[in-house]
Design an enzyme around this catalytic site. Structure first.
Site, PDB file in Angstrom:
ATOM      1  N   LYS A  32      56.468  71.270 -20.053  1.00  0.00           N
ATOM      2  CA  LYS A  32      55.596  72.445 -19.951  1.00  0.00           C
ATOM      3  C   LYS A  32      54.243  72.210 -20.605  1.00  0.00           C
ATOM      4  CE  LYS A  32      57.055  75.056 -24.064  1.00  0.00           C
ATOM      5  NZ  LYS A  32      55.765  74.933 -24.753  1.00  0.00           N
ATOM      6  N   THR A  33      54.222  71.520 -21.749  1.00  0.00           N
ATOM      7  CA  THR A  33      52.943  71.275 -22.421  1.00  0.00           C
ATOM      8  C   THR A  33      52.058  70.382 -21.563  1.00  0.00           C
ATOM      9  OG1 THR A  33      54.021  71.478 -24.580  1.00  0.00           O
ATOM     10  CG2 THR A  33      51.853  70.439 -24.539  1.00  0.00           C
ATOM     11  N   ASP A 225      51.114  80.175 -24.044  1.00  0.00           N
ATOM     12  CA  ASP A 225      52.286  79.307 -24.163  1.00  0.00           C
ATOM     13  C   ASP A 225      53.374  80.027 -24.963  1.00  0.00           C
ATOM     14  OD1 ASP A 225      53.840  77.068 -23.904  1.00  0.00           O
ATOM     15  OD2 ASP A 225      52.862  75.935 -25.502  1.00  0.00           O
ATOM     16  N   GLU A 226      54.636  79.597 -24.788  1.00  0.00           N
ATOM     17  CA  GLU A 226      55.779  80.194 -25.504  1.00  0.00           C
ATOM     18  C   GLU A 226      55.786  81.720 -25.334  1.00  0.00           C
ATOM     19  OE1 GLU A 226      57.980  78.326 -26.492  1.00  0.00           O
ATOM     20  OE2 GLU A 226      57.149  76.435 -27.176  1.00  0.00           O
ATOM     21  N   GLN A 256      65.176  80.346 -24.125  1.00  0.00           N
ATOM     22  CA  GLN A 256      64.847  79.908 -25.480  1.00  0.00           C
ATOM     23  C   GLN A 256      64.196  81.041 -26.287  1.00  0.00           C
ATOM     24  OE1 GLN A 256      63.531  75.656 -25.982  1.00  0.00           O
ATOM     25  NE2 GLN A 256      63.203  75.778 -23.786  1.00  0.00           N
ATOM     26  N   ARG A 620      68.122  69.888 -27.858  1.00  0.00           N
ATOM     27  CA  ARG A 620      67.261  69.043 -28.709  1.00  0.00           C
ATOM     28  C   ARG A 620      67.716  67.589 -28.651  1.00  0.00           C
ATOM     29  NH1 ARG A 620      63.572  71.838 -28.017  1.00  0.00           N
ATOM     30  NH2 ARG A 620      65.059  72.874 -26.658  1.00  0.00           N
TER      31      ARG A 620
END
Length: 765
Positions: A32-33, A225-226, A256, A620
């Site tokens: 995504k980044t 973002d987020e 998330q 993770r």
């Protein structure tokens, strides 16, 4: 034409879609980044959008820095000086510094952190004569944050977009009265708290539409973002700012969303289309981080949730190693497993830094740390006590805050007698009362007392206290003059440190603690000097105000800047979000621990968030995932026996192997069966060799002990009381003497099996 071949097909489509509202639903490890950075680069290079017209916001200063650096590396030669890649709080602080006078603040307002909020609340409770036993300051702080997270400000009912929020606030509540008094005190001190930064901008936009219009015209493209972590106030801010051009792109993952406890509202992402019905929708479902086995297992778990937009994660990565579920006798055994596994991995060539240990609560780390220290395994706790939270650091920062904003009464109260000057609590309370009476800040009042002693003779300030106040004012005024003359912040700091007597006081008492405090103060000086060099390289003028703002808005900078190159890292699952490690051990996977007991009591929504938290933990891991649980664990000073976490039951059997550490392995199909309220788990003969629970008072009951009583004394159907689980009925007993086990069905519906020699039971007549 910009080359986008490094992106997959969906990422490319998302990058090229630039006009109108859009949502990028980005799963864990889906790039995504990279997509967001490429989108900004595309706007600059292909759409020729001036950097001045773009605003990108995220949630941490570290993430903002990383994004800025990546954009700069991809857009060499382009004018990016006016491109804003920042956090919500940093942007709102910057905006308020410019427009503060419109809401009754000056531009040098202070920003209060959590501890400073608590101090203000305590003062209010004391003035009202309310004991902290009656109302704890943390309760008020939670309420204030809740009100601000909703986007509420006084008078918001007059504006349509905020009217519904006003209806949710009970104005007759005592907590609301304290909230109003708290807001008045902050206003008098020319200060805001973190929530006030966002709400202050909402109030500014609502009451001064021309100012809102100016920022709407400037920021034609807004990227967030987020997005799943936004609260209602942040959503309203985004909604207002994007109202004209509607070129808003939000990037997030509902799977998330794990921060509801600090105000995040998952409905912001679930209900996006209700506010932007013409939005375009992209799903990033390809995972680039983890093995196929981990992704498939995690997907099966998260599919149990109903609050989802719906996406199916997949990967081209190889199947990878199978997940290991580790059954341990107790928490000490679990720590031993973790230690031995780390040593095994390191012996095979895995660096310590590629290994991470996760737990649900910070308190779980103690036993793991003890084991790691025993075997001299280097480790680092992420999210421990932060540098800027240490007492001596907060003291010196309060001196600097007072110098930049002499209306900051909270900072003054903290350092007026630090080091000790003989200005006691009675004298301080007298001065505070006089300041309120004269509608002055505390420092303004003290300065008046020093300059017009006769006018304040009714205060009966002793000569000793008057002398101390005079020296204090002289110090503050002299450093204020240094700042006015554009002296460096480091020079101001050194003068405070020496002339206040703070450093001398520490040096006068030779102790390890004081030596450590002195080293911390030296490190703060190094930080100020680094800040100065950064300002100079950026052609900015370094000031105390800018330094204070930089550390207040990024209070986790100390931990963020450290590179995890050597040690194993330990952290809560919440702290792990956004990180990745080759080898991950998730410990403590037991009912009432993970998921937490609170989540089990608060309904399905909270349980779903716990499941999202587990999903975050699983995703993770890149190569190998270990999931461990203990049969017995020391919690709240007592040994508790828990079932394995329900989340383990949600992983299909083909994705894991079940291993017992410190005992005989049982059939995993028998253990990982779908439980009902009347079922219990048979762990076999290996029970945790932990200390027995505390004895209860046997004066009014009979205490049975397996070493002295026969099995026939606890016959089936006998009513008993357990010190932890309450009343129940004996279902059956097995074995004799020290090996006797008893199965009890408790009134709340659960059935538990105990080794009787460790179980204090009261037989009910």
């Amino acid at each position: 034409m910009m080359n986008l071949d490094y992106l997959n097909e969906v990422q490319r489509e998302a990058v090229k879609c630039t006009d109108g509202p859009m949502m990028i639903l980005a799963g864990a490890g889906s790039g995504k980044t990279r997509t967001l950075v490429s989108k900004i680069e595309y706007l600059l290079k292909e759409k020729k959008i001036p950097s001045y017209n773009i605003l990108a916001m995220t949630f941490s200063n570290r993430a903002a820095r990383e994004m800025r650096e990546r954009i700069q590396s991809l857009s060499e030669g382009m004018p990016l000086s006016q491109l804003l890649v920042t956090t919500f709080h940093s942007f709102c602080a910057r905006l308020l510094r410019t427009e503060a006078n419109y809401i009754g603040l000056s531009r040098n307002f202070s920003i209060y952190d959590d501890s400073e909020m608590i101090s203000v609340i305590k003062n209010i409770l004391n003035r009202r004569g309310i004991s902290q036993k009656e109302i704890h300051p943390q309760e008020i702080k939670y309420y204030i944050n809740l009100v601000k997270n909703k986007g509420y400000f006084k008078g918001c009912a007059d504006y349509e977009v905020f009217a519904k929020i006003d209806d949710e606030i009970d104005k007759d509540d005592l907590f609301y009265e304290i909230y109003e008094e708290y807001e008045r005190e902050l206003h008098t001190s020319n200060a805001v708290d973190f929530g006030g930064l966002i709400v202050g901008v909402l109030e500014l936009f609502a009451k001064h539409p021309k100012i809102l219009e100016r920022y709407q015209k400037r920021f034609k493209y807004l990227l967030v973002d987020e997005y799943q972590d936004t609260n209602r106030a942040q959503f309203l801010f985004v909604l207002l700012l994007s109202e004209v051009h509607k070129n808003i792109c939000v990037v997030g993952d509902e799977d998330q969303s794990i921060y509801s406890w600090r105000g995040a509202d998952i409905n912001n992402i679930l209900d996006f289309e209700n506010y932007f019905p013409e939005y375009q929708y992209f799903k990033l479902e390809q995972n680039y981080r983890s093995s196929k086995n981990i992704i498939d297992a995690a997907s099966h778990v998260i599919n149990q949730n109903r609050m989802r937009k719906g996406k199916v994660m997949w990967t081209d990565n190889q199947g990878g190693e199978i997940i290991e579920v580790i059954e341990c006798l107790d928490d000490t055994t679990e720590a031993k497993f973790i230690t031995e596994k780390i040593l095994e991995l390191v012996d095979s060539g895995v660096p310590y830094s590629k290994i991470a240990i996760f737990y649900r609560n910070n308190s779980q780390s103690r036993v793991i740390e003890d084991s790691l220290r025993k075997f001299r395994i280097p480790y680092k706790i992420v999210g421990g006590i932060k540098f800027y939270d240490r007492k001596e650091i907060k003291d010196l920062l309060s001196y600097m805050k007072l110098i930049t904003n002499d209306k900051d009464s909270l900072s003054l109260s903290r350092i007026i007698n630090s080091p000790a000057r003989g200005i006691g609590a009675v004298s301080l309370r007298k001065l505070e009362t006089e300041a309120i009476k004269n509608q002055l800040s505390l420092y303004e009042l003290i300065k008046d007392v020093v300059n017009q002693k006769d006018h304040y003779s009714h205060l009966k300030v002793s000569s000793k206290v008057f002398s101390a106040l005079s020296e204090f004012v002289e110090l503050i005024e002299s450093v204020k003059l240094m700042e006015k003359n554009e002296d460096l912040p480091s020079h101001c700091y050194e003068k405070i440190l020496e002339d206040s007597g703070y450093l001398g006081n520490l040096k006068s008492v030779k102790s390890y603690e004081n030596m450590a405090r002195i080293e911390n103060l030296k490190e703060l000086l190094s930080g100020i000097r680094q800040f100065e060099m950064a300002c100079i390289s950026n052609k900015e003028k370094p000031t105390l105000s800018l330094f204070l703002e930089s550390i207040t808005l990024d209070n986790s900078s100390a931990s963020e800047e450290e590179e995890y190159t050597d040690p194993v890292v330990l952290m809560t699952v919440h702290s792990s979000k956004g990180l990745e490690y080759e080898y991950v051990i998730v410990s403590g996977l037991e009912e009432n621990l993970f998921p937490s007991a609170m989540s089990l009591d608060e309904g399905e929504d909270r349980l779903e968030e716990e499941r999202r938290l587990f999903y975050v933990a699983m995703t993770r891991a890149m190569k190998k995932l270990y999931l461990s649980f203990s049969k017995g664990r020391l919690l709240w000073g007592k040994v508790q026996f828990q079932d394995p976490s329900r989340f383990l039951f949600e992983i299909p059997e083909e994705y894991y192997t079940w291993k017992a550490f410190g005992g005989r392995k049982k059939n995993p199909k028998k253990i990982l069966k779908k439980k009902t309220e009347d079922s219990y788990i048979d762990y076999g003969d290996e029970f945790s060799q932990v200390a027995p629970e505390e004895d209860f008072d046997s004066s009014s009951s009979t205490r049975y002990n397996a070493s002295s009583q026969g099995a026939d004394l606890l016959a089936s159907g006998l009513a008993v009381r357990h010190s932890l689980y309450g009343e129940g009925v004996v279902v059956r007993t097995e074995g004799y003497g020290t090996n006797e086990k008893v199965t009890i069905k408790f009134k709340q519906g659960t059935t538990k099996k105990f080794l009787r020699k460790y179980t204090p039971l009261e037989v009910l007549e």
